[in-house]
Design an enzyme around this catalytic site. Structure first.
Site, PDB file in Angstrom:
ATOM      1  N   TYR B 114      27.711  72.140  41.209  1.00  0.00           N
ATOM      2  CA  TYR B 114      28.090  72.639  39.888  1.00  0.00           C
ATOM      3  C   TYR B 114      26.984  72.357  38.880  1.00  0.00           C
ATOM      4  O   TYR B 114      26.332  71.305  38.949  1.00  0.00           O
ATOM      5  CB  TYR B 114      29.346  71.923  39.383  1.00  0.00           C
ATOM      6  CG  TYR B 114      30.635  72.370  40.027  1.00  0.00           C
ATOM      7  CD1 TYR B 114      31.415  73.359  39.443  1.00  0.00           C
ATOM      8  CD2 TYR B 114      31.082  71.787  41.203  1.00  0.00           C
ATOM      9  CE1 TYR B 114      32.615  73.753  40.014  1.00  0.00           C
ATOM     10  CE2 TYR B 114      32.285  72.185  41.787  1.00  0.00           C
ATOM     11  CZ  TYR B 114      33.044  73.166  41.177  1.00  0.00           C
ATOM     12  OH  TYR B 114      34.228  73.553  41.742  1.00  0.00           O
ATOM     13  N   TYR B 153      31.677  71.296  49.030  1.00  0.00           N
ATOM     14  CA  TYR B 153      30.914  70.131  48.571  1.00  0.00           C
ATOM     15  C   TYR B 153      31.647  68.834  48.872  1.00  0.00           C
ATOM     16  O   TYR B 153      32.875  68.810  48.970  1.00  0.00           O
ATOM     17  CB  TYR B 153      30.558  70.244  47.083  1.00  0.00           C
ATOM     18  CG  TYR B 153      31.736  70.354  46.148  1.00  0.00           C
ATOM     19  CD1 TYR B 153      32.378  69.223  45.645  1.00  0.00           C
ATOM     20  CD2 TYR B 153      32.202  71.596  45.739  1.00  0.00           C
ATOM     21  CE1 TYR B 153      33.445  69.326  44.782  1.00  0.00           C
ATOM     22  CE2 TYR B 153      33.275  71.713  44.873  1.00  0.00           C
ATOM     23  CZ  TYR B 153      33.889  70.577  44.396  1.00  0.00           C
ATOM     24  OH  TYR B 153      34.949  70.685  43.542  1.00  0.00           O
ATOM     25  N   ARG B 163      35.497  69.294  49.717  1.00  0.00           N
ATOM     26  CA  ARG B 163      36.361  70.327  49.143  1.00  0.00           C
ATOM     27  C   ARG B 163      36.088  71.663  49.827  1.00  0.00           C
ATOM     28  O   ARG B 163      34.932  72.071  49.925  1.00  0.00           O
ATOM     29  CB  ARG B 163      36.072  70.509  47.643  1.00  0.00           C
ATOM     30  CG  ARG B 163      36.514  69.432  46.673  1.00  0.00           C
ATOM     31  CD  ARG B 163      37.975  69.087  46.620  1.00  0.00           C
ATOM     32  NE  ARG B 163      38.962  70.129  46.872  1.00  0.00           N
ATOM     33  CZ  ARG B 163      39.391  71.026  45.987  1.00  0.00           C
ATOM     34  NH1 ARG B 163      38.930  71.041  44.768  1.00  0.00           N
ATOM     35  NH2 ARG B 163      40.321  71.903  46.315  1.00  0.00           N
ATOM     36  N   HIS B 166      35.907  77.056  46.733  1.00  0.00           N
ATOM     37  CA  HIS B 166      36.953  77.565  45.835  1.00  0.00           C
ATOM     38  C   HIS B 166      36.351  78.021  44.522  1.00  0.00           C
ATOM     39  O   HIS B 166      35.252  77.615  44.149  1.00  0.00           O
ATOM     40  CB  HIS B 166      38.016  76.486  45.577  1.00  0.00           C
ATOM     41  CG  HIS B 166      37.461  75.264  44.924  1.00  0.00           C
ATOM     42  ND1 HIS B 166      36.929  74.212  45.634  1.00  0.00           N
ATOM     43  CD2 HIS B 166      37.321  74.933  43.617  1.00  0.00           C
ATOM     44  CE1 HIS B 166      36.494  73.273  44.793  1.00  0.00           C
ATOM     45  NE2 HIS B 166      36.709  73.689  43.566  1.00  0.00           N
ATOM     46  N   HIS B 168      37.611  78.185  40.480  1.00  0.00           N
ATOM     47  CA  HIS B 168      38.646  77.802  39.511  1.00  0.00           C
ATOM     48  C   HIS B 168      39.018  79.024  38.670  1.00  0.00           C
ATOM     49  O   HIS B 168      38.132  79.729  38.191  1.00  0.00           O
ATOM     50  CB  HIS B 168      38.133  76.709  38.576  1.00  0.00           C
ATOM     51  CG  HIS B 168      37.835  75.411  39.274  1.00  0.00           C
ATOM     52  ND1 HIS B 168      38.764  74.411  39.403  1.00  0.00           N
ATOM     53  CD2 HIS B 168      36.713  74.962  39.884  1.00  0.00           C
ATOM     54  CE1 HIS B 168      38.218  73.381  40.053  1.00  0.00           C
ATOM     55  NE2 HIS B 168      36.973  73.695  40.364  1.00  0.00           N
TER      56      HIS B 168
END
Lengths: 185, 248
Positions: B114, B153, B163, B166, B168
Site C-alpha cells: 500500500y 501481503y 491477507r 482484496h 476495499h
C-alpha cells in the site's frame, strides 16, 4: 419481492488513510457558517490508548432540524452538508466543523433532542460502530428523547458532549471503563 | 453483533430491515487480534430508524475527478501488474438499484504494497500507482473501475499470516443504516482458509457474497481481464412490494 442478502461488512484495515479522507471531509458545514463550531475528541481503545487509525463520520440535521437529503423536502441552511468525515491523527484526535443541530420533529409528532449520528471505522472494527452525540445545553429535551431514554441512566453521559474552550468535546471509548454507548442500527 | 430477538422486526417507521444473524462479522472476533481491545463489551442498544436514519448524504460529480475511476491512468505511465476491470451493480436488499451513489475503493499494488507510510514490508512501491479510486453509480446502479489486480501481503496477525488479495470498498446508499465498508475478494484464493478477516463472517453463504466472479464476457481482448462484484446494501422495510417489472 426480490429479497437479497446484504454484502457483509469488513474492517477498513490499517491503511484507510490512503482512500477515505477528503480535504473537505471535516466540514459538515462551511468553515465560516453562522454558529459553526468544532466538535473534537479522541478515540480510545480498551487499554485507554488513543486509536491513531480510525475514521469518524457524522450525519446530522442543520440548526433548524432539516437534513441535506432528498428524503427531507425542506431546504437546508446555506453551505450545510450535514456529513462530516475525519481520520484520527497520531494522538487519536478527530475534529468536525459543524453547527449544533436543531431538534428533529418526526412525521408522527415525536420530537428528538438535537443529536448527531456518529459512525467509527478502524482497523480491528469488523463493522463500524455507531453512537450519537447529544448536547449539554438541551437537558430537558435530552430527558425526553426517545433514543436517549432507552439508554441506562448511568451510561447516558457517554453520549453527551462537553463544552470545551474552543467548541465541544466528544471522546469515544471503544471498550472498558466509561465505554461509549453504541447502537444496533 | 445484533441480538436475535430484534431480527427482521420492522421499526415503527419501517426503516431498514435488520440483516439475518451471521451476515456481518461479530465485533468480538479474537482470531483477528486487533479486535481484542477495540470491540465494545457492553450490549448494543437498538436504535429505531427515525429521520436521522432515514436520510443520508448525497454526493455529486463534483466529488469525482476525470480519471478517479481508472487507477491505471493517474500517473505519467501505467502501473505494473495485471490490468483488470472491476464492475458490478449496487443494489438494495429489495433488488432495487442504487443510482448516482458514491463508490470509493482503495487497494495494494500488484506486489501487495500500500502507498501508506505504515506499510513497510519489503515489496516495492509503484511510482505509477496510488491504489485509490472513486466513482458514482449510473442511473441503473452500475459502476466500473479499471485497476490492476492487487497482490497478497503478509501481516503480523499470526505465524506466516497473509491477507488474500482484496480491494476495499466504501458505499453510502441513500440512508445512514445502509453505510457499508467491505472488501472484495478474488475467486478461488488459496489464502482464504487462513484469513481471520474473511472468515470473520459467520454465514458461509454471506462470506461468498464478498467474492467477485471472473467475468469472461466483460474481458477486453488483448487488454484486460474482468471481475464482477455486485454489492447489496440493506433493504427498506417501508416499501416491501416493489413492482418487479422494473427489475431487469
Amino acid at each position: 419481492m426480490t429479497e437479497l442478502g446484504s454484502t457483509p461488512a469488513q474492517t477498513v484495515g490499517p491503511y484507510l488513510a490512503i482512500g477515505l479522507p477528503w480535504p473537505d471531509g471535516p466540514y459538515a458545514t462551511v468553515e465560516d457558517a453562522e454558529h459553526a463550531v468544532w466538535i473534537r475528541g479522541i478515540v480510545y481503545d480498551g487499554a485507554g490508548v488513543p486509536v491513531p487509525d480510525a475514521l469518524v463520520e457524522t450525519w446530522q440535521a442543520d440548526q433548524y432540524g432539516r437534513f441535506a437529503s432528498p428524503a427531507d423536502s425542506n431546504e437546508v441552511a446555506t453551505g450545510f452538508r450535514g456529513f462530516g468525515r475525519c481520520p484520527t491523527d497520531l494522538e487519536g484526535l478527530y475534529g468536525i466543523r459543524t453547527v449544533r443541530p436543531g431538534p428533529v420533529r418526526e412525521p408522527d409528532g415525536v420530537e428528538q433532542a438535537p443529536h448527531i449520528d456518529v459512525a467509527v471505522f478502524a482497523r480491528g472494527l469488523l463493522h463500524q460502530v455507531v453512537t450519537r452525540i447529544y448536547f449539554p445545553e438541551n437537558e430537558r429535551a435530552n430527558a425526553a428523547d426517545p433514543v436517549l431514554t432507552r439508554v441506562p441512566m448511568e451510561r447516558r453521559d457517554t453520549l453527551i458532549a462537553r463544552i470545551g474552550p474552543d467548541g465541544y468535546r466528544f471522546d469515544v471509548r471503544l471498550q472498558g471503563a466509561g465505554e461509549t454507548v453504541f447502537f444496533d442500527v | 453483533m445484533r441480538s436475535p430477538r430484534q431480527r427482521s422486526e420492522p421499526t415503527e417507521h419501517g426503516g431498514y430491515r435488520r440483516d439475518p444473524e451471521g451476515t456481518h462479522p461479530p465485533l468480538d472476533s479474537p482470531s483477528y487480534r486487533s479486535t481484542v481491545l477495540r470491540h465494545p463489551k457492553q450490549p448494543l442498544i437498538l436504535l429505531p430508524h427515525r429521520m436521522t436514519e432515514l436520510t443520508g448524504p448525497v454526493f455529486g460529480e463534483d466529488r469525482i475527478g476525470p480519471v478517479d475511476h481508472d487507477l491505471t491512468r493517474q500517473h505519467a505511465a501505467e502501473p505494473q501488474g495485471q490490468r483488470i476491470i472491476v464492475h458490478g451493480r449496487l443494489l438494495d436488499g429489495n433488488g432495487k438499484p442504487v443510482p448516482h451513489s458514491l463508490v470509493e475503493i482503495w487497494q495494494a499494488n500488484a506486489g501487495g504494497r500500500y502507498r501508506h507510510t505504515g506499510d513497510r514490508w519489503p515489496s516495492p512501491l509503484d511510482p505509477n500507482f496510488d491504489g485509490v479510486g472513486r466513482t458514482l453509480t449510473d442511473a441503473r446502479g452500475n459502476y466500473e473501475f479499471i485497476t490492476i489486480k492487487p497482490g497478497a501481503y503478509p501481516w503480523g496477525n499470526h505465524d506466516n499470516a497473509w491477507r488474500p488479495a482484496h480491494i476495499h470498498f466504501s458505499l453510502f446508499g441513500t440512508a445512514f443504516p445502509q453505510r457499508l465498508v467491505t472488501q472484495m475478494y478474488f475467486p478461488d484464493d488459496p489464502l482464504f482458509a487462513q484469513d481471520p478477516i474473511f472468515n470473520s463472517v459467520p454465514d458461509p453463504a454471506a462470506r461468498q457474497r464478498m467474492v467477485s466472479e471472473f467475468d469472461l464476457a466483460r474481458t477486453v481482448d488483448h487488454w484486460a481481464l474482468a471481475f464482477r462484484f455486485d454489492i447489496v446494501l440493506r433493504g427498506s422495510a417501508a416499501t416491501p412490494f416493489e413492482d418487479e417489472e422494473h427489475e431487469a
